[in-house]
Design an enzyme around this catalytic site. Structure first.
Site, PDB file in Angstrom:
ATOM      1  N   ASN A 109       0.861  -1.189   0.000  1.00  0.00           N
ATOM      2  CA  ASN A 109       0.000   0.000   0.000  1.00  0.00           C
ATOM      3  C   ASN A 109       0.909   1.255   0.000  1.00  0.00           C
ATOM      4  O   ASN A 109       1.636   1.493   0.968  1.00  0.00           O
ATOM      5  CB  ASN A 109      -0.899  -0.064   1.249  1.00  0.00           C
ATOM      6  CG  ASN A 109      -1.807   1.125   1.379  1.00  0.00           C
ATOM      7  OD1 ASN A 109      -1.400   2.262   1.155  1.00  0.00           O
ATOM      8  ND2 ASN A 109      -3.040   0.881   1.777  1.00  0.00           N
TER       9      ASN A 109
ATOM     10  N   GLY B  15       0.249   4.371   0.244  1.00  0.00           N
ATOM     11  CA  GLY B  15      -0.058   5.345   1.306  1.00  0.00           C
ATOM     12  C   GLY B  15       0.653   4.980   2.602  1.00  0.00           C
ATOM     13  O   GLY B  15       1.241   5.822   3.275  1.00  0.00           O
TER      14      GLY B  15
ATOM     15  N   ASP C  22      -1.409  -4.268   9.726  1.00  0.00           N
ATOM     16  CA  ASP C  22      -2.764  -4.613   9.331  1.00  0.00           C
ATOM     17  C   ASP C  22      -3.677  -3.621  10.025  1.00  0.00           C
ATOM     18  O   ASP C  22      -3.609  -3.443  11.244  1.00  0.00           O
ATOM     19  CB  ASP C  22      -3.135  -6.053   9.686  1.00  0.00           C
ATOM     20  CG  ASP C  22      -4.302  -6.500   8.827  1.00  0.00           C
ATOM     21  OD1 ASP C  22      -4.165  -6.488   7.582  1.00  0.00           O
ATOM     22  OD2 ASP C  22      -5.370  -6.829   9.365  1.00  0.00           O
TER      23      ASP C  22
ATOM     24  N   ASP D 208      -9.598   8.382   4.567  1.00  0.00           N
ATOM     25  CA  ASP D 208      -9.221   9.671   5.185  1.00  0.00           C
ATOM     26  C   ASP D 208     -10.169  10.834   4.857  1.00  0.00           C
ATOM     27  O   ASP D 208     -10.478  11.627   5.749  1.00  0.00           O
ATOM     28  CB  ASP D 208      -7.782  10.046   4.808  1.00  0.00           C
ATOM     29  CG  ASP D 208      -6.754   9.247   5.605  1.00  0.00           C
ATOM     30  OD1 ASP D 208      -7.135   8.593   6.588  1.00  0.00           O
ATOM     31  OD2 ASP D 208      -5.567   9.296   5.247  1.00  0.00           O
TER      32      ASP D 208
ATOM     33  N   LYS E 213      -0.771  14.243  10.316  1.00  0.00           N
ATOM     34  CA  LYS E 213      -1.380  12.900  10.414  1.00  0.00           C
ATOM     35  C   LYS E 213      -0.449  11.983  11.207  1.00  0.00           C
ATOM     36  O   LYS E 213      -0.902  11.173  12.013  1.00  0.00           O
ATOM     37  CB  LYS E 213      -1.661  12.322   9.021  1.00  0.00           C
ATOM     38  CG  LYS E 213      -2.296  10.933   9.089  1.00  0.00           C
ATOM     39  CD  LYS E 213      -2.716  10.337   7.749  1.00  0.00           C
ATOM     40  CE  LYS E 213      -3.244   8.910   7.972  1.00  0.00           C
ATOM     41  NZ  LYS E 213      -3.570   8.195   6.734  1.00  0.00           N
TER      42      LYS E 213
ATOM     43  N   HIS F 143      -3.577   6.307  14.048  1.00  0.00           N
ATOM     44  CA  HIS F 143      -3.441   4.938  14.558  1.00  0.00           C
ATOM     45  C   HIS F 143      -2.076   4.352  14.204  1.00  0.00           C
ATOM     46  O   HIS F 143      -1.414   3.729  15.011  1.00  0.00           O
ATOM     47  CB  HIS F 143      -4.578   4.085  13.995  1.00  0.00           C
ATOM     48  CG  HIS F 143      -4.754   4.218  12.497  1.00  0.00           C
ATOM     49  ND1 HIS F 143      -4.880   5.445  11.884  1.00  0.00           N
ATOM     50  CD2 HIS F 143      -4.750   3.307  11.490  1.00  0.00           C
ATOM     51  CE1 HIS F 143      -4.982   5.265  10.581  1.00  0.00           C
ATOM     52  NE2 HIS F 143      -4.899   3.987  10.315  1.00  0.00           N
TER      53      HIS F 143
HETATM   54  P1  ITT Z   1      -0.986  -4.223   2.759  1.00  0.00           P
HETATM   55  O1  ITT Z   1      -1.751  -5.434   3.249  1.00  0.00           O
HETATM   56  O2  ITT Z   1      -0.115  -4.521   1.578  1.00  0.00           O
HETATM   57  O3  ITT Z   1      -0.246  -3.532   3.854  1.00  0.00           O
HETATM   58  P2  ITT Z   1      -3.665  -3.131   2.434  1.00  0.00           P
HETATM   59  O4  ITT Z   1      -4.193  -1.832   1.910  1.00  0.00           O
HETATM   60  O5  ITT Z   1      -4.283  -4.400   1.892  1.00  0.00           O
HETATM   61  O6  ITT Z   1      -2.070  -3.141   2.220  1.00  0.00           O
HETATM   62  P3  ITT Z   1      -4.806  -3.722   5.019  1.00  0.00           P
HETATM   63  O7  ITT Z   1      -5.202  -5.094   4.642  1.00  0.00           O
HETATM   64  O8  ITT Z   1      -4.194  -3.482   6.363  1.00  0.00           O
HETATM   65  O9  ITT Z   1      -3.748  -3.112   3.997  1.00  0.00           O
HETATM   66  O10 ITT Z   1      -6.088  -2.806   4.830  1.00  0.00           O
HETATM   67  C1  ITT Z   1      -6.172  -1.602   5.477  1.00  0.00           C
HETATM   68  C2  ITT Z   1      -7.273  -0.770   4.832  1.00  0.00           C
HETATM   69  O11 ITT Z   1      -7.855   0.045   5.865  1.00  0.00           O
HETATM   70  C3  ITT Z   1      -6.696   0.202   3.811  1.00  0.00           C
HETATM   71  O12 ITT Z   1      -6.658  -0.363   2.517  1.00  0.00           O
HETATM   72  C4  ITT Z   1      -7.660   1.380   3.947  1.00  0.00           C
HETATM   73  O13 ITT Z   1      -8.824   1.120   3.213  1.00  0.00           O
HETATM   74  C5  ITT Z   1      -8.005   1.363   5.432  1.00  0.00           C
HETATM   75  N1  ITT Z   1      -7.041   2.213   6.171  1.00  0.00           N
HETATM   76  C6  ITT Z   1      -6.032   1.782   6.986  1.00  0.00           C
HETATM   77  N2  ITT Z   1      -5.321   2.828   7.449  1.00  0.00           N
HETATM   78  C7  ITT Z   1      -5.874   3.923   6.906  1.00  0.00           C
HETATM   79  C8  ITT Z   1      -5.575   5.296   6.989  1.00  0.00           C
HETATM   80  O14 ITT Z   1      -4.523   5.754   7.668  1.00  0.00           O
HETATM   81  N3  ITT Z   1      -6.360   6.145   6.327  1.00  0.00           N
HETATM   82  C9  ITT Z   1      -7.406   5.713   5.608  1.00  0.00           C
HETATM   83  N4  ITT Z   1      -7.741   4.442   5.450  1.00  0.00           N
HETATM   84  C10 ITT Z   1      -6.982   3.533   6.108  1.00  0.00           C
END
Ligand code: ITT
Length: 199
Positions: free
Chosen positions: A10, A12, A70, A156, A176, A181
């Protein structure tokens, strides 16, 4: 010195961790920088299980200490959804962040406000040999029915920090990274990382 792998696909999250780790004295690399392409199936029933699965898979594939995150958004009016499924929360094939936000707002439309919510992050740090440690962080606020701001990623633009009167997407990265979190989990992970990189 050994390097830390930021074990996520990800972009971001990568951008945020690069800032959060800058100044820690720990050298880090991204999967792209070491030509590592790895998709890990997130089939755990907790954030901790999924974070561990990702960190261990990346550590084994790279031979580097690996930090995975996660995370998810938990909305009280939806009984904690999308939660663990935040990254996959849309019926649309090939859905993007904007589709997931639209789906969230559609599901909340008829629920009384405020739509209180929090973001959660569990960080797992895995050693190539299998040792693993965890750190967690939360950030509380509410979902609003219109998008505001262009920063950050994911949910966000619809996540309002009620006391600040700004959405997470209206904050700069530096702001941020003081309150999110992920920032809180990274701060809690710092002693774990320092101990792992001591030798
Ligand atoms: P990785 O598993 O490769 O790390 P992912 O996007 O699949 O990437 P997750 O399974 O942890 O990661 O999913 C987390 C989701 O939660 C992410 O895709 C966003 O939709 C949301 N999320 C997590 N942190 C966030 C943040 O700081 N701001 C906005 N949305 C967030």
């Amino acid at each position: 010195m050994n390097k830390l792998l930021i074990a996520t696909n990800n972009q971001g999250k990568i951008a945020e961790f690069q800032e959060l780790l800058a100044g820690s004295g720990i050298e880090f690399v991204t999967p792209a920088q070491i030509n590592l392409q790895l998709e890990v199936e997130e089939d755990g029933s907790t954030y901790q299980e999924n974070a561990a699965k990702k960190a261990v898979a990346f550590a084994q594939a790279s031979g580097l200490i690996s930090l995975a995150d996660d995370s998810g958004l938990e909305v009280n009016a939806l009984d904690g959804a999308p939660g663990l499924y935040s990254a996959r929360y849309s019926p649309k094939p090939g859905a993007k962040d904007a589709d997931r936000r639209a789906f969230l707002l559609a599901n909340l439309k008829d629920k009384p406000r405020p739509w209180t919510a929090h973001f959660h992050a569990t960080i797992a740090v895995a050693m190539p040999g299998g040792e693993i440690e965890f750190a967690e962080g939360n950030c509380y606020g509410e979902i609003i029915p219109e998008e505001r701001g262009t920063g950050g990623f994911g949910y966000d633009p619809v996540f309002l920090l009620t006391d600040m009167g700004k959405t997470m997407a209206e904050l700069g990265m530096e702001e941020k990274n003081k309150i999110s979190h992920r920032a809180r989990a990274a701060l809690a992970a710092m002693p774990i990382l320092k101990a792992m990189f001591k030798n």
